[in-house]
Motif scaffolding. Structure first.
Motif, PDB file in Angstrom:
ATOM      1  N   VAL A 185      45.162  53.182  15.988  1.00 55.15           N
ATOM      2  CA  VAL A 185      43.824  53.745  15.814  1.00 55.15           C
ATOM      3  C   VAL A 185      42.867  53.247  16.898  1.00 55.15           C
ATOM      4  O   VAL A 185      42.066  54.006  17.434  1.00 55.15           O
ATOM      5  N   VAL A 186      42.960  51.955  17.243  1.00 52.49           N
ATOM      6  CA  VAL A 186      42.037  51.386  18.212  1.00 52.49           C
ATOM      7  C   VAL A 186      42.703  50.181  18.873  1.00 52.49           C
ATOM      8  O   VAL A 186      43.544  49.508  18.266  1.00 52.49           O
ATOM      9  N   GLN A 187      42.330  49.921  20.133  1.00 46.35           N
ATOM     10  CA  GLN A 187      42.787  48.733  20.848  1.00 46.35           C
ATOM     11  C   GLN A 187      41.622  47.755  20.991  1.00 46.35           C
ATOM     12  O   GLN A 187      40.490  48.178  21.232  1.00 46.35           O
ATOM     13  N   LYS A 217      36.005  43.631  22.897  1.00 51.11           N
ATOM     14  CA  LYS A 217      35.652  45.024  23.163  1.00 51.11           C
ATOM     15  C   LYS A 217      36.742  45.902  22.572  1.00 51.11           C
ATOM     16  O   LYS A 217      37.911  45.530  22.552  1.00 51.11           O
ATOM     17  N   PHE A 218      36.358  47.073  22.085  1.00 50.24           N
ATOM     18  CA  PHE A 218      37.394  47.975  21.596  1.00 50.24           C
ATOM     19  C   PHE A 218      37.547  49.171  22.532  1.00 50.24           C
ATOM     20  O   PHE A 218      36.623  49.554  23.253  1.00 50.24           O
ATOM     21  N   TYR A 219      38.747  49.725  22.506  1.00 46.28           N
ATOM     22  CA  TYR A 219      39.125  50.841  23.382  1.00 46.28           C
ATOM     23  C   TYR A 219      39.836  51.908  22.553  1.00 46.28           C
ATOM     24  O   TYR A 219      40.544  51.594  21.592  1.00 46.28           O
ATOM     25  N   ARG A 220      39.645  53.129  22.957  1.00 44.36           N
ATOM     26  CA  ARG A 220      40.352  54.224  22.304  1.00 44.36           C
ATOM     27  C   ARG A 220      41.846  54.106  22.576  1.00 44.36           C
ATOM     28  O   ARG A 220      42.275  53.397  23.496  1.00 44.36           O
ATOM     29  N   ILE A 221      42.639  54.799  21.803  1.00 43.17           N
ATOM     30  CA  ILE A 221      44.087  54.722  22.006  1.00 43.17           C
ATOM     31  C   ILE A 221      44.499  55.338  23.336  1.00 43.17           C
ATOM     32  O   ILE A 221      45.578  55.038  23.856  1.00 43.17           O
TER      33      ILE A 221
END
Length: 704
Positions: free
Chosen positions: A437-439, A545-549
């Motif tokens: 779902v998220v990185q 930080k989060f990143y989209r897949i």
């Protein structure tokens, strides 16, 4: 170390802090001083941000410059209080503020705060003297309420003249609302006096905790717009907001005429069940269990609330003056047992909309409105099987919508500032089978992929998500995952662009035993600390930080919709890209995932159909006009006429314009027009939602 992961958008007021040497207050100034606890916490907060936060920024002179500017901007952004001479004097603090905070020195920060409070009280008290002055309403004079683009006042005479004009405007504003031919000038004067006396009372009740909260926000905002220190009261409120629950009597309180007044009774709470408390009842005393009553008349609201709230299962007794009764009436004693109350109006809600297609057939579309991503962390940690959460609530709604046989579902995330990362992941899992779902990239540059591990899917039909510029963080994780998987259509305007992750940390974990002993020996006790609140407050610190897949960060850029609606909120002025201390956009490798649908062709067709409708849509034309008017107003310094005839003419013109515009909308929807003298009709028409439903109807038919 950091357990409660949050991804939420917070609009925090910011202020600044001080420089060496310790500054002595001048005679006559409010003498608020930092406590020993404030000094210890300040040192620890600086250490946390220098060593544990994602940016690890040193508290140096460049940061001090930013903190200093935060101080001035937050205290007096509209330039209605400070003189130029004040600003010039404060410049000696500019380059050392953050270094002083590292040493626990808050003296100059409090000096600036005290000067602001002094100027505010001075201005308000001067304003009171102008209420009974004879004002001339037929001369040519203008008033500027928000002076951010103007210079600071050069003298006290210029400052006083601004407040004279403000009083004149307040009186003129009330005069224009009076019935024709009726002189209510004395009534208006009493209204204005009451207003300014209330403001003076609030200013005089300002305490060192208020100053410290703003000072800490000034520093944290200079490092990162989403790292924030919360004092004990703020921390409890934040955590209640995250869980959509609170513990207490179930009433919203407000201070009126020095007394705590009931303004709302929350359904399902102790006050609601007891049925004794009424709206506008006044609480004048509080007792814990069978203890002695404390008189709370004249207390600050937060101090009074701290006594009234408390853990579920505990008893509180209230001494109450019934609404509308004289102060001499015998008070009523009400005994309530505190409970945990769920705030339903801020939880996920559903409606079912019927849309008629070109074929004449009616389609049902379920709309789920989600204000935030909430979870009751405490109940979840205690393994309460009935803990409150976003995913659980939405799952129940989807089950209901399936029973209602809806043809599509739309999730409205407009103005959803985020919340729990866990809930963003689990909510995504309701619409996809197992998968990433998220990185998340942490402070050591290690990347972890967060996955949905539940193969069950709650909704497999046509799906849409509406976002806008104030959809942030957890909202962006969800919308980005739905878009990357091709699971649904994203509609609206580009999202906020907050791609950072915060962890909520109890500050007591950083306070050494020695300092705790020092504090205990000092005898400090904060009367506003609610029962159960963290003693030293809480810091929500950016740790990742989060990143989209697909590898793209949403930081700065946000999520771009598939079907775009215009918005008045530009990236230059609103959102993460407008924050000077925000982290930059970047990209990492895509994680391995299987796209559910390739919607690229369908999106083009949906866009074409949407654009064709917009060419003939009156509502779309109104939306664009609104945006144009908004941007025009935001880019000019508004001068308000203090000439009665001119101001009345301007208001009448605007009123006629608004009536004509509203009548066009009413006519479009076959509703009776609004006539002169009638109360304004309430029109609940959401063009963005209605057109989104039309797009979803196109989606249903194209999917067929």
């Amino acid at each position: 170390m950091f357990k409660n992961i949050l991804v939420c958008l917070a609009f925090i007021s910011v202020v600044a802090c001080g420089a060496k040497p310790r500054v002595l207050l001048q005679e006559g100034e409010l003498n608020l001083k930092p406590t020993l606890q404030h000094e210890i916490i300040a040192k620890e907060v600086v250490g946390i941000l220098e060593n544990y936060s994602y940016k690890k920024v040193s508290a140096n002179d460049s940061i001090s410059n930013i903190v200093f500017d935060n101080l001035i901007k937050t205290l007096d952004e509209g330039k209605n209080y400070f003189l130029q001479s004040d600003i010039d004097e404060f410049q000696k603090f500019r380059n050392n503020i953050s270094q002083d905070m590292r040493n626990g020195d808050l003296s100059s920060a409090f000096y600036v705060f005290n000067r602001y409070n002094q100027r505010a009280l001075q201005s308000l008290e001067y304003a009171l003297t102008q209420v009974d002055v004879a004002h001339e309403f037929n001369n040519e004079e203008t008033y500027v309420n928000y002076r951010d683009k103007l210079a600071w006042f050069s003298s006290e005479e210029e400052l006083n003249d601004q407040w004279r004009k403000r009083v004149k405007f307040d009186l003129l504003n009330l005069k224009l609302t009076s019935p024709a031919g009726k002189d209510e000038s004395e009534k208006h004067k009493e209204t204005i006096k009451k207003r300014y006396n209330n403001l003076i009372s609030q200013a005089k009740q300002t305490n060192s905790n208020d100053a410290f909260q703003l000072i800490m926000a000034a520093f944290t905002n200079a490092i990162d717009p989403h790292t924030t220190y919360y004092n004990p009261s703020f921390a409890q409120r934040f955590n209640e907001d995250m869980s959509n629950t609170l513990e207490g009597i179930g009433a919203r309180l407000q201070m009126e005429n020095e007394m705590v007044t009931i303004k709302e009774i929350i359904a399902g709470g102790p006050a609601f069940k007891d049925k004794t408390l009424k709206i506008d009842d006044r609480i004048i005393g509080v007792a814990q269990g069978n203890g002695e009553f404390e008189d709370i008349v004249g207390w600050r609201l937060d101090a009074a609330v701290a006594k009234i709230k408390g853990p579920k299962g505990t008893v509180v007794r209230l001494k109450v003056l019934p609404a509308g009764q004289d102060l001499s009436v015998q008070p009523t004693i009400i005994k309530l047992t505190r409970e945990k109350i769920v705030i339903e109006e801020e939880s996920a809600q559903k409606t079912i909309k019927t849309v008629k297609g070109e074929d004449g057939k009616s389609y049902k579309i379920g709309v789920i409105t989600l204000p935030k991503f909430y979870i009751d962390f405490e109940a979840y940690r205690k393994r309460d099987p009935n803990y409150k959460s976003t995913t659980r609530d939405v799952k129940l709604i989807l089950d209901t919508l399936k029973q209602e046989k809806v043809d599509a579902v739309v999730l409205d995330l407009r103005n959803n500032g985020g919340g729990s990362l866990q809930e963003a992941i689990e909510l995504t899992g309701l619409f996809i089978e197992k998968g990433p779902v998220v990185q998340v990239k942490d402070t050591r540059n290690q990347i972890e992929v967060h996955r949905d591990e539940d193969s069950s899917v709650a909704w497999t039909g046509p799906f849409g998500v509406i976002i806008n510029r104030y959809s942030a963080s957890a909202s962006e994780i969800f919308a980005g995952a739905i878009q990357d998987y091709g699971r649904g259509i994203i509609l609206g305007s580009s999202s906020y662009g907050k791609g950072t992750v915060q962890s909520a940390v109890d500050m007591s974990r950083f306070i050494s035993p020695t300092n705790k002993l020092r504090l205990r020996a000092s005898g400090e006790e904060d009367p506003t600390t609610p029962n159960g609140a963290p003693q030293f407050g809480q810091i929500n610190v950016t740790v990742a930080k989060f990143y989209r897949i697909n590898g793209s960060s949403t930081q700065h850029k946000g999520v771009d919709p598939d079907i775009i609606f215009p918005t008045q909120f530009s990236a230059e002025k609103y959102g993460e890209s407008s924050e000077p201390a925000a982290l930059p956009w970047d990209q990492i490798k895509s994680t391995s995932y299987a796209q559910i649908n390739d919607l690229s062709a369908i999106k083009k067709q949906l866009g074409s159909k949407h654009e064709a409708r917009m060419k003939t849509s009156e509502e779309y034309k109104f939306l664009k006009e609104d945006i144009e008017e908004f941007n025009k107003a935001m880019n000019t310094t508004s001068k308000i006429s203090l000439n009665e005839e001119a101001l009345k003419k301007e208001r009448d013109t605007n009123k006629l314009k608004n009536r004509n515009r509203l009548n066009k909308i009413l006519e479009l929807h076959n509703m009776p027009i609004w006539k002169e003298g009638e109360p304004q009709p309430k029109v609940e028409f959401d063009f963005i939602l209605e057109e989104s439903l039309n797009v979803m109807l196109d989606f249903i038919n194209l999917k067929k």
